[in-house]
Motif scaffolding. Structure first.
Motif, PDB file in Angstrom:
ATOM      1  N   ALA A  63      -0.016  10.865 -10.217  1.00  0.00           N
ATOM      2  CA  ALA A  63      -1.363  11.433 -10.224  1.00  0.00           C
ATOM      3  C   ALA A  63      -1.503  12.743  -9.468  1.00  0.00           C
ATOM      4  N   VAL A  64      -0.474  13.153  -8.744  1.00  0.00           N
ATOM      5  CA  VAL A  64      -0.536  14.448  -8.056  1.00  0.00           C
ATOM      6  C   VAL A  64       0.397  15.441  -8.729  1.00  0.00           C
ATOM      7  N   PHE A  65       1.686  15.084  -8.778  1.00  0.00           N
ATOM      8  CA  PHE A  65       2.661  16.030  -9.310  1.00  0.00           C
ATOM      9  C   PHE A  65       2.560  16.175 -10.829  1.00  0.00           C
ATOM     10  N   LEU A  66       2.351  15.056 -11.517  1.00  0.00           N
ATOM     11  CA  LEU A  66       2.348  15.103 -12.976  1.00  0.00           C
ATOM     12  C   LEU A  66       1.265  16.019 -13.544  1.00  0.00           C
ATOM     13  N   PRO A  67      -0.012  15.912 -13.100  1.00  0.00           N
ATOM     14  CA  PRO A  67      -1.030  16.822 -13.649  1.00  0.00           C
ATOM     15  C   PRO A  67      -0.728  18.296 -13.394  1.00  0.00           C
ATOM     16  N   VAL A  68      -0.165  18.603 -12.207  1.00  0.00           N
ATOM     17  CA  VAL A  68       0.146  19.997 -11.895  1.00  0.00           C
ATOM     18  C   VAL A  68       1.300  20.493 -12.759  1.00  0.00           C
ATOM     19  N   LEU A  69       2.302  19.640 -12.966  1.00  0.00           N
ATOM     20  CA  LEU A  69       3.432  20.036 -13.801  1.00  0.00           C
ATOM     21  C   LEU A  69       2.995  20.248 -15.253  1.00  0.00           C
ATOM     22  N   SER A 113     -11.943  -2.264  -2.214  1.00  0.00           N
ATOM     23  CA  SER A 113     -13.280  -1.796  -1.859  1.00  0.00           C
ATOM     24  C   SER A 113     -13.265  -0.454  -1.155  1.00  0.00           C
ATOM     25  N   TYR A 114     -12.135  -0.097  -0.536  1.00  0.00           N
ATOM     26  CA  TYR A 114     -12.099   1.106   0.286  1.00  0.00           C
ATOM     27  C   TYR A 114     -11.266   2.232  -0.317  1.00  0.00           C
ATOM     28  N   ILE A 115     -10.733   2.034  -1.525  1.00  0.00           N
ATOM     29  CA  ILE A 115      -9.947   3.098  -2.146  1.00  0.00           C
ATOM     30  C   ILE A 115     -10.819   4.310  -2.461  1.00  0.00           C
ATOM     31  N   LEU A 116     -11.936   4.085  -3.165  1.00  0.00           N
ATOM     32  CA  LEU A 116     -12.798   5.201  -3.560  1.00  0.00           C
ATOM     33  C   LEU A 116     -13.377   5.949  -2.361  1.00  0.00           C
ATOM     34  N   PRO A 117     -13.967   5.271  -1.356  1.00  0.00           N
ATOM     35  CA  PRO A 117     -14.505   6.034  -0.218  1.00  0.00           C
ATOM     36  C   PRO A 117     -13.446   6.774   0.581  1.00  0.00           C
ATOM     37  N   THR A 118     -12.263   6.164   0.786  1.00  0.00           N
ATOM     38  CA  THR A 118     -11.235   6.853   1.558  1.00  0.00           C
ATOM     39  C   THR A 118     -10.685   8.067   0.814  1.00  0.00           C
ATOM     40  N   TYR A 119     -10.498   7.944  -0.503  1.00  0.00           N
ATOM     41  CA  TYR A 119     -10.026   9.089  -1.282  1.00  0.00           C
ATOM     42  C   TYR A 119     -11.093  10.176  -1.360  1.00  0.00           C
ATOM     43  N   ALA A 120     -12.360   9.778  -1.485  1.00  0.00           N
ATOM     44  CA  ALA A 120     -13.437  10.771  -1.535  1.00  0.00           C
ATOM     45  C   ALA A 120     -13.522  11.541  -0.232  1.00  0.00           C
ATOM     46  N   ILE A 121     -13.388  10.841   0.900  1.00  0.00           N
ATOM     47  CA  ILE A 121     -13.452  11.504   2.208  1.00  0.00           C
ATOM     48  C   ILE A 121     -12.267  12.443   2.400  1.00  0.00           C
ATOM     49  N   SER A 122     -11.058  11.976   2.085  1.00  0.00           N
ATOM     50  CA  SER A 122      -9.867  12.801   2.326  1.00  0.00           C
ATOM     51  C   SER A 122      -9.831  14.021   1.408  1.00  0.00           C
ATOM     52  N   TYR A 123     -10.147  13.833   0.118  1.00  0.00           N
ATOM     53  CA  TYR A 123     -10.164  14.977  -0.801  1.00  0.00           C
ATOM     54  C   TYR A 123     -11.303  15.932  -0.459  1.00  0.00           C
ATOM     55  N   GLY A 124     -12.442  15.386  -0.031  1.00  0.00           N
ATOM     56  CA  GLY A 124     -13.552  16.241   0.386  1.00  0.00           C
ATOM     57  C   GLY A 124     -13.195  17.078   1.599  1.00  0.00           C
ATOM     58  N   LEU A 149       0.830  -1.198   0.000  1.00  0.00           N
ATOM     59  CA  LEU A 149       0.000   0.000   0.000  1.00  0.00           C
ATOM     60  C   LEU A 149       0.867   1.251   0.000  1.00  0.00           C
ATOM     61  N   ARG A 150       1.981   1.219   0.738  1.00  0.00           N
ATOM     62  CA  ARG A 150       2.880   2.374   0.757  1.00  0.00           C
ATOM     63  C   ARG A 150       3.459   2.611  -0.633  1.00  0.00           C
ATOM     64  N   LEU A 151       3.861   1.529  -1.296  1.00  0.00           N
ATOM     65  CA  LEU A 151       4.394   1.645  -2.654  1.00  0.00           C
ATOM     66  C   LEU A 151       3.340   2.213  -3.596  1.00  0.00           C
ATOM     67  N   GLN A 152       2.120   1.733  -3.457  1.00  0.00           N
ATOM     68  CA  GLN A 152       1.039   2.222  -4.309  1.00  0.00           C
ATOM     69  C   GLN A 152       0.822   3.723  -4.112  1.00  0.00           C
ATOM     70  N   THR A 153       0.905   4.183  -2.859  1.00  0.00           N
ATOM     71  CA  THR A 153       0.670   5.598  -2.574  1.00  0.00           C
ATOM     72  C   THR A 153       1.779   6.472  -3.146  1.00  0.00           C
ATOM     73  N   ILE A 154       3.027   6.002  -3.068  1.00  0.00           N
ATOM     74  CA  ILE A 154       4.145   6.759  -3.639  1.00  0.00           C
ATOM     75  C   ILE A 154       3.970   6.896  -5.144  1.00  0.00           C
ATOM     76  N   ILE A 155       3.566   5.794  -5.787  1.00  0.00           N
ATOM     77  CA  ILE A 155       3.338   5.833  -7.236  1.00  0.00           C
ATOM     78  C   ILE A 155       2.187   6.779  -7.566  1.00  0.00           C
ATOM     79  N   ALA A 156       1.118   6.712  -6.745  1.00  0.00           N
ATOM     80  CA  ALA A 156      -0.036   7.591  -6.970  1.00  0.00           C
ATOM     81  C   ALA A 156       0.365   9.052  -6.819  1.00  0.00           C
ATOM     82  N   THR A 166      -5.371  10.128  -8.904  1.00  0.00           N
ATOM     83  CA  THR A 166      -4.847   9.354  -7.765  1.00  0.00           C
ATOM     84  C   THR A 166      -5.704   8.130  -7.496  1.00  0.00           C
ATOM     85  N   THR A 167      -7.018   8.304  -7.562  1.00  0.00           N
ATOM     86  CA  THR A 167      -7.910   7.165  -7.340  1.00  0.00           C
ATOM     87  C   THR A 167      -7.702   6.093  -8.401  1.00  0.00           C
ATOM     88  N   GLY A 168      -7.630   6.523  -9.667  1.00  0.00           N
ATOM     89  CA  GLY A 168      -7.432   5.564 -10.752  1.00  0.00           C
ATOM     90  C   GLY A 168      -6.106   4.843 -10.660  1.00  0.00           C
TER      91      GLY A 168
END
Length: 429
Positions: free
Chosen positions: A30-36, A83-94, A19-26, A119-121
């Motif tokens: 999915a965070v820095f690349l769109p902004v750049l 199952s919990y990726i979408l709800p957790t990302y929706a809550i944190s981004y919200g 999960l940590r590896l997945q988050t670093i990749i995300a 990031t979710t994708g």
């Protein structure tokens, strides 16, 4: 080879690492690349732009928060990371978006939405790939009560025939560590530990895979280890009151309409009051919307039989079935929460007649009253509504697991699952 879900529950460190590896990749993709890309003329402009910088920081915080939330929630049995990726990302981004709006910080809604979607994708994609790589072999040391592992659905184990250390790359050793093994087996277990092979007590594996704590002997299970956190109990009580007070103004009108509909469908009161066993064994009156027809007093059954809701119970009204399936009939218990008789989350309170029956038949049943009963709970989202002794015994093990793991994150998981239960009607009668 255990199922992926069982393996992930049993060996939490592997899930954390992936999960940590997945988050670093995300974060990277999915965070820095769109902004750049947004500042494609000169990426350094992001540091000079309050809009871009605030959006980047907010998206990064939201992604880390989603990672932390997903990691804590999926540590419990029966939870699929996907199952919990979408709800957790929706809550944190919200939550991040709410802070930005309240603080009136300059930001780009477009970039934040792109970050959320990306990031979710990416997290979902990497999670799917990571799950395919997770695989562990469980080797069981004979002796003691390890045979209880055979009753766990989806768990495959290899019983060792001689005192030796497994050679598999992803081996896990499971044993009854309270059993008096012979010297050769003791040496094999010690050697496995020295080689870095995880060694688990069989009850740890059972709890992590089933979400139950089995109570067999008081001396063995040490009730002191099951005492819930008093600090969290105080925090939980404060949260119960605050959430209830915030929701009541919005729920007052819908609850009034439900009450009117009940009165129109069948004669009798809109509310149903029943004596139930509560916190620390103190009886109280639970408040629910009436979902059954009022019985003729002359035909009323004995207290225990009347307290049981059977499958396809003909006493339930047509509206009552809908209220039960969606759990709307539980809403009046908000007033029980305000009075301190109940919590939003906890073991479900039983009718006095049933509670006395169960207590007489099941050892340690009364210990479930150590925490406030709840509108929803760990047993409800895993098992649903039950009344016979065999099912109640299993329900009691779910309750003990909840008490032993009494925490904010388990409550968050129960909230997620309760929403799903309300949508699919699981366990309703």
């Amino acid at each position: 080879m255990a199922t992926r879900q069982a393996q992930r529950s049993t060996v939490g460190f592997a899930a954390v690492r992936s999960l940590r590896l997945q988050t670093i990749i995300a974060l990277a993709l999915a965070v820095f690349l769109p902004v750049l890309i947004y500042f494609n003329e000169n990426p350094l402009l992001i540091m000079r732009s309050h809009t871009g910088f605030n959006t980047l920081v907010g998206a990064s915080i939201a992604t880390f928060a989603a990672y932390f939330m997903a990691h804590r929630v999926t540590a419990f049995p029966g939870t699929s990371q996907l199952s919990y990726i979408l709800p957790t990302y929706a809550i944190s981004y919200g939550a991040v978006a709410a802070v930005i709006l309240m603080g009136r910080f300059p930001y780009s809604a477009t970039i934040l939405l792109i970050n959320f979607a990306a990031t979710t994708g990416v997290q979902i994609l990497v999670s799917v790939l990571a799950e395919r790589q997770i695989g562990f072999e469980l080797f069981v040391v004979p002796g003691g009560r390890v045979a209880q592992l055979n009753g766990v659905d989806g768990l495959d184990t290899a019983l060792l025939s001689a005192p030796s250390v497994p050679r598999a790359k992803r081996a896990i050793l499971v044993a009854d560590l309270h059993h008096d093994h012979c010297d050769d087996w003791e040496r094999a277990i010690a050697e496995a530990t020295l080689r870095g092979i995880p060694v688990y007590h069989y009850k740890q594996v059972l709890e992590s895979l089933t979400g139950k704590v089995r109570i067999e002997h008081m001396s063995e299970n040490m009730f002191g280890s099951l005492l819930p956190s008093l600090n969290y109990a105080r925090t939980k009580r404060a949260v119960d009151v605050i959430v209830t007070l915030l929701l009541l103004p919005f729920l007052a009108l819908p609850m009034a309409l439900v009450a009117i509909a009940i009165r129109l469908e069948s004669p009798g009161p809109a509310l149903f009051l029943q004596s139930r066993m509560g916190y620390r064994g103190t009886p109280f009156k639970v408040i629910k919307f009436r979902t059954m027809r009022c019985e003729d007093p002359a035909k009323k059954a004995d207290a225990r039989d009347a307290a049981m809701t059977k499958k396809d119970d003909d006493r339930i009204t047509r509206l009552g079935r809908f209220l039960r399936r969606t759990r709307i009939d539980e809403l009046p218990q908000l007033f029980n929460v305000l009075r301190g008789e109940m919590s939003w989350i906890g073991p479900r309170p039983e009718a006095i007649a049933l509670s006395e029956w169960y207590e007489g038949e099941l050892p340690f049943y009364s210990y479930r009253h150590i925490v406030r009963p709840g509108i929803t709970g760990w047993a409800q989202v895993n098992q649903g509504h039950v009344t016979n002794l065999d099912d109640i015994s299993a329900k009691l093990q779910f309750d003990f697991y909840y008490i032993k793991n009494f925490s904010y994150w388990l409550d968050v998981l129960i909230v997620f699952r309760t929403i799903m239960v309300m949508l699919n009607g699981f366990g309703a009668k």
